[in-house]
Enzyme design. Structure first.
Site, PDB file in Angstrom:
ATOM      1  N   HIS A 173     -34.857  12.570  33.413  1.00 29.78           N
ATOM      2  CA  HIS A 173     -34.229  13.876  33.227  1.00 29.78           C
ATOM      3  C   HIS A 173     -32.754  13.833  33.613  1.00 29.78           C
ATOM      4  O   HIS A 173     -32.214  14.779  34.200  1.00 29.78           O
ATOM      5  CB  HIS A 173     -34.969  14.965  34.024  1.00 29.78           C
ATOM      6  CG  HIS A 173     -36.387  15.143  33.612  1.00 29.78           C
ATOM      7  ND1 HIS A 173     -36.753  15.520  32.339  1.00 29.78           N
ATOM      8  CD2 HIS A 173     -37.544  14.959  34.303  1.00 29.78           C
ATOM      9  CE1 HIS A 173     -38.071  15.581  32.268  1.00 29.78           C
ATOM     10  NE2 HIS A 173     -38.576  15.243  33.438  1.00 29.78           N
ATOM     11  N   ASP A 206     -28.915  11.940  24.821  1.00 27.28           N
ATOM     12  CA  ASP A 206     -29.786  12.880  25.520  1.00 27.28           C
ATOM     13  C   ASP A 206     -28.924  13.941  26.185  1.00 27.28           C
ATOM     14  O   ASP A 206     -27.861  13.631  26.751  1.00 27.28           O
ATOM     15  CB  ASP A 206     -30.631  12.161  26.578  1.00 27.28           C
ATOM     16  CG  ASP A 206     -31.571  13.115  27.297  1.00 27.28           C
ATOM     17  OD1 ASP A 206     -32.631  13.422  26.723  1.00 27.28           O
ATOM     18  OD2 ASP A 206     -31.249  13.560  28.412  1.00 27.28           O
ATOM     19  N   ASP A 232     -31.791   8.718  30.480  1.00 27.00           N
ATOM     20  CA  ASP A 232     -32.780   8.972  29.434  1.00 27.00           C
ATOM     21  C   ASP A 232     -32.364   8.366  28.102  1.00 27.00           C
ATOM     22  O   ASP A 232     -33.200   7.902  27.322  1.00 27.00           O
ATOM     23  CB  ASP A 232     -33.008  10.479  29.272  1.00 27.00           C
ATOM     24  CG  ASP A 232     -33.916  11.043  30.357  1.00 27.00           C
ATOM     25  OD1 ASP A 232     -34.478  10.243  31.133  1.00 27.00           O
ATOM     26  OD2 ASP A 232     -34.064  12.281  30.432  1.00 27.00           O
ATOM     27  N   GLU A 253     -28.927  17.271  28.940  1.00 25.04           N
ATOM     28  CA  GLU A 253     -29.601  18.087  29.945  1.00 25.04           C
ATOM     29  C   GLU A 253     -29.041  19.500  29.821  1.00 25.04           C
ATOM     30  O   GLU A 253     -27.830  19.684  29.644  1.00 25.04           O
ATOM     31  CB  GLU A 253     -29.373  17.538  31.354  1.00 25.04           C
ATOM     32  CG  GLU A 253     -29.898  16.124  31.569  1.00 25.04           C
ATOM     33  CD  GLU A 253     -31.392  15.989  31.283  1.00 25.04           C
ATOM     34  OE1 GLU A 253     -32.135  16.959  31.555  1.00 25.04           O
ATOM     35  OE2 GLU A 253     -31.810  14.932  30.777  1.00 25.04           O
ATOM     36  N   GLU A 268     -34.784  25.462  39.397  1.00 23.40           N
ATOM     37  CA  GLU A 268     -35.766  24.502  38.879  1.00 23.40           C
ATOM     38  C   GLU A 268     -35.111  23.415  38.025  1.00 23.40           C
ATOM     39  O   GLU A 268     -35.634  22.305  37.918  1.00 23.40           O
ATOM     40  CB  GLU A 268     -36.861  25.209  38.079  1.00 23.40           C
ATOM     41  CG  GLU A 268     -36.381  26.092  36.954  1.00 23.40           C
ATOM     42  CD  GLU A 268     -36.271  27.546  37.368  1.00 23.40           C
ATOM     43  OE1 GLU A 268     -36.450  28.409  36.486  1.00 23.40           O
ATOM     44  OE2 GLU A 268     -36.005  27.807  38.560  1.00 23.40           O
TER      45      GLU A 268
END
Length: 989
Positions: A147, A7, A152, A9, A50
């Site tokens: 996340h 995974d 993840d 990010e 964000e």
């Protein structure tokens, strides 16, 4: 099977611009966790706030991390020679490949990845959301984090193990078919299903699970048997005819009910026939619901519904939130159906209310009524799957079939092995599934009835049969109106009907008693016949299957080739017609009304030319469809016969859409016609709409004058304390004059004087005169202050999407400083995607537009502050609104006072109703539209709210009073808690 589950990010969604900031991976060997890899990656540009908020990362985590040039070779070594897996794996793969390209590396692994998102969509078709967190929760997998790269990756590995268990429960033949379809686009996915199929075979062989049946090559969940072997046949025989088990509703029904006025209960006792006896403290209902309380309003509604049904009258019953109106009409309806042996229809606007009636309210009735009682939920035919079509579409899939379609077929095969209902509402219509559904849905035009191998198990006919047998049939406004439009050829015979959520009836009647055609739907309809340049579609399939047939079949080949050319010609004419209509719409306008003046312009001629071409071709298409029907009747091969019928039905569907498209200039003076544009500027979607200007006359003649009793109920039906507006708009004025119309207004049991506060700031600027960006500056500051005072739990209702989006952009960062999440409709997701995270997050603000004004339930502390940005007047420019206003003005009536204001008041009351949902709720409503106190009509809105006097004060004072109101002890909550009256019957309705 050995995999590396990984995974990433990232700083955003675009691999060509955004960067990887974290990599996590785990080696997964036959379901066991092996070694792991994890590293932060130092970005070269600023990370958006964000992203920090979403991931929980901090600048400190990244500023000392190694750069991608250092991390990437280490990770590539870790995955070298391995098969990759992930959740939404293509997203991460795109970033990984972009990183390799920039750094000059080759990806040392196959680009064919195993995607747990795809597997979840296939194996968990009943779930509406398939994000990693949703799938993990569904599979019982605990998440070490969300996340975050390694967390993840670990979660995804465990989810893959859980999905393998889910897959192992599928029939062996279904797994083989999933393997075949997957092999057409992903060998690793095919190998995964092949491995599961082999394990299933080693344990169970080819035996079907106990709940399954198989016809030809399709395995499906066996439908629970109905009494009698000919139920489906009986329903099929009635299909297309005026339905009704008997012409006289007083005659005995085929479900075995007696027609005596006193019916025996389940154990031989006499049936209680007075509904009011259920609403006493020692009644069966009181015993079944421990928190039951007697409500005078609920009793009054029970009596009114009983009178209307027994005496053959119509009823308008407004029942405030918390009255318990669904039980108040269901109990009289059930008793009336049993005593009179007469079916009662209950119609709702939303699926949620249908589910509530079926799963909660009717379950309560079964417990408290000492009598046989049956209920059926019946939807429109296209809501049900045609198994014959699915089997044929599945068999025809090949390497030329687009991957999204193959994935859709895989989902349907998994679903059909587990669904006893075959109802599309069970599915999440994501990706291409909505398009594929049109090819496999049940339709009258393509049904071959008893020649179908799946006939006795047909989902539609089973649902139809259940409806014919039921005492109460729950359906929706759309289907009832389709039944009226088709002269009662859709629903079983009924003489008594109850419309819940009746404030939507005019809107639904306007849509369903008119016609509409969409360019996208036309393309999809043509695509069922021919697509991909003639390589796919039912015509191509038939041409291929008949290529080696006899001379007689060769005749059909010639007709099919002619048909293919004709369909493509009609499609070209349809495209030209929509293109011509699009030229009429001014730039920046989404709706454009076609008036007589428009039809006299030169630009209209291009549309007319396309219409003439379509008109010439429609007769030929319909004749070819009849030829195919005749060929199907003569064909001994049932499979080919079915596809010939499909082809004929699809042709008629294309011809019908072309016919609607041709009506743009000749709908008549009682109809309004307009063009509508949706989508984006780059990819606009066009449609043509035809709607009746006035539905009152149609409803009067087809509904209120033909049915013995029609009950209309909702929480918002009155305006200014009377029902004149809805009576006039729906065609009930004549019934009122004849004395056939009863009315009832039942106030909500909630004490709004103590539970709610209404506020109007006096220093609000005139938002209507400001641009969206300018208005957003003031709104953002005020909503920020309100959210600070209430600790979030705030819903702001907008009437402008542009203003909503602008406010979201300005408000997000300030709210983040308060640790308050912002959810904005159309920015962060749709209504269905936003509601659940808003419910779960106690510190959140939700900005919603039209669909949030009603139909959402946020009880208790989920919502304490409601902001209404502007009074919800409908745009006067909408073609239907404009046409209706013109007609009122022609009649010497004020369009504002007779239409705009009453509609806005009903909408306003619906919005207010989102706030107080239980006896212990408390909250404030803040209205940013000063017209409610300055305009002459403002009092109409205030009077529509029971017992509330507004606090009219400067904004700063309003915010302080909001804070005080929400922080003082809640006496209503304490009282409800102490007395145990957080009532069960309150929430029924």
């Amino acid at each position: 099977m050995e995999l590396v589950v990984y995974d990433l990010e990232t700083t955003g969604l675009r691999p060509e611009q955004d960067e990887i900031i974290e990599i996590g991976a785990v080696r997964w060997v036959d379901g066991a966790i092996g070694d792991t890899f994890h590293s932060f990656v130092r970005p070269t540009r600023r990370v958006p706030d964000e992203i920090y908020e979403l991931t929980g990362l901090t600048p400190a985590d990244l500023q000392n991390a190694p750069p991608l040039e250092t991390v990437l070779p280490q990770f590539l070594k870790f995955i070298s020679g391995s098969t990759l897996a992930g959740h939404n794996a293509q997203f991460d793969l795109n970033f990984l490949m972009a990183a390799c390209d920039k750094a000059g590396y080759e990806l040392p692994a196959s680009r064919d990845v195993l995607d747990s998102l795809l597997l979840a969509r296939v194996l968990l078709p009943f779930e509406q959301a398939h994000r990693l967190g949703d799938v993990a929760a569904r599979c019982g997998v605990e998440q070490p984090g969300e996340h975050r790269g390694l967390a993840d990756a670990l979660t995804t590995a465990k989810v893959l193990s859980a999905l393998m268990t889910e897959a192992s429960a599928l029939p062996y033949l279904t797994l083989q078919q999933l393997e075949r379809l997957a092999s057409l686009f992903s060998p690793i996915t095919a190998n995964w299903f092949g491995m599961v199929a082999e394990r299933r075979y080693q344990t169970y062989g080819t035996a079907l699970p106990a709940h399954c049946d198989q016809i030809q090559q399709l395995v499906f969940a066996a439908v629970p048997p109905h009494p009698g072997e000919t139920d489906a046949e009986t329903a099929a025989d009635m299909d297309g005819e005026t339905p009704g088990l008997c012409a006289d509703t007083s005659a005995a029904r085929e479900d075995g009910h007696s027609s005596d006025s006193e019916l025996p209960g389940a154990d031989g006792e006499e049936l209680v026939v007075d509904p009011s006896t259920f609403f006493t403290a020692d009644s069966p209902l009181g015993q079944a619901l421990p928190s039951f309380e007697i409500r005078p309003g609920q009793r009054a509604m029970v009596d009114a519904v009983t009178t209307a049904l027994e005496e053959g009258r119509h009823l308008i019953a407004e029942a405030g939130t918390g009255t318990g109106k669904s039980l108040a009409y269901l109990i009289p309806a059930a008793l009336h159906a049993a005593r009179e042996d007469a079916r009662v229809i209950v119609s709702t606007h939303t699926i949620a209310l249908q589910d509530q009636i079926e799963q909660r309210d009717f379950a309560t009735l079964r417990r408290v009524m000492n009598m046989p009682l049956s209920l059926a939920v019946f939807k429109g035919r296209t809501h049900y799957l045609c198994m014959r079509k699915l089997a044929q579409e599945n068999a025809g899939a090949d390497f030329g079939t687009p991957r999204p379609e193959l994935e859709a077929y895989m989902t349907l095969l998994s679903w059909v092995a587990n669904t006893p209902a075959g109802n599309r509402e069970e599915l999440s219509m994501s990706g291409r599934l909505a398009d594929v559904w049109q090819r496999v849905q049940s339709e009258t035009e393509t049904c071959i009835h008893k020649r179908c191998p799946f006939f006795k198990s047909c989902y539609y006919f089973r649902a139809r049969s259940a409806a014919y047998e039921a005492d109460i049939v729950v359906t929706n406004h759309s289907l009832v109106l389709s039944d009226l439009k088709s002269e009662h050829r859709v629903l079983p015979h009924y003489d008594k009907i109850i419309f819940d959520e009746a404030h939507h009836l005019e809107e639904e009647a306007t849509r369903h008693l008119g016609a509409e055609v969409y360019a996208g739907q036309c393309a999809a309809s043509v695509g069922r016949l021919v697509r991909d340049g003639g390589k796919h579609g039912v015509i191509a399939e038939l041409l291929n299957r008949l290529s080696d047939a006899s001379t007689a079949e060769a005749v059909q080949i010639a007709k099919l080739e002619t048909l293919q050319d004709g369909v493509l010609t009609v499609k070209a004419a349809m495209d030209d017609a929509f293109a011509a209509l699009a030229q009429l719409v001014p730039a920046g306008q989404s709706e454009f009304r076609i008036t007589p003046d428009v039809t006299r312009t030169p630009a209209w001629q291009a549309y007319q030319d396309a219409v003439h071409r379509m008109t010439d071709l429609q007769t030929k298409l319909r004749q070819l469809a009849e030829d195919l029907d005749e060929a199907a009747e003569r064909t001994a091969d049932q499979d080919i016969a079915g596809r010939l019928y499909d082809c004929a039905g699809f042709v008629r569907d294309v011809a019908a859409k072309a016919d609607t498209l041709c009506r743009g200039g000749d709908a008549g003076p009682d109809f309004v016609v307009w063009i509508e544009r949706t989508g984006t500027a780059e990819r606009p979607h066009w449609s043509l709409h035809i709607a009746p200007i006035d539905v009152a006359g149609i409803l009067r003649s087809t509904l209120f004058e033909t049915k013995a009793s029609v009950v209309l109920t909702s929480a918002t039906l009155s305006v200014n304390g009377n029902f004149d507006f809805i009576s006039e708009r729906l065609g009930l004025s004549a019934a009122a004059e004849e004395g056939r119309l009863q009315t009832l207004s039942v106030p909500s049991p909630f004490d709004y004087k103590t539970q709610a506060m209404l506020c109007v700031p006096t220093d609000v600027p005139e938002l209507a005169k400001m641009g969206a960006e300018e208005a957003a500056v003031w709104l953002s500051d005020s909503i920020y202050q309100l959210a600070k005072a209430s600790g979030g739990r705030l819903l702001a209702l907008f009437t402008s999407h542009a203003m909503l989006r602008a406010t979201a952009r300005t408000l997000r960062d300030p709210l983040r400083s308060l640790n308050i999440r912002l959810f904005a409709q159309g920015v962060d997701g749709t209504r269905s995607h936003l509601l659940e995270p808003f419910r779960k997050n106690p510190n959140a603000v939700l900005l919603g537009a039209q669909s949030f004004w009603e139909g959402i339930d946020l009880p208790g502390d989920q919502l304490t502050t409601l902001v209404i940005i502007r009074l919800p007047f409908a745009p006067p420019t909408h073609p239907v609104t404009a046409a209706r206003h013109e007609r009122l003005e022609q009649q010497g009536k004020s369009a504002f006072w007779h239409a705009s204001l009453p509609e806005a008041v009903v909408r306003f009351r619906q919005g207010f109703g989102r706030l107080i949902r239980t006896m212990s709720d408390r909250g404030v409503v803040v209205i940013y539209d000063k017209r409610i106190i300055t305009a002459k009509y403002g009092q109409t809105f205030i009077r529509s709210l029971p017992g509330l006097r507004p606090l009219i004060a400067p904004e700063a004072q309003v915010i302080e009073q909001v804070r005080r109101f929400l922080t003082r002890p809640n006496k209503a909550s304490e009282s409800a808690h102490t007395s145990g009256k957080e009532v069960s019957n309150e929430r029924h309705g």
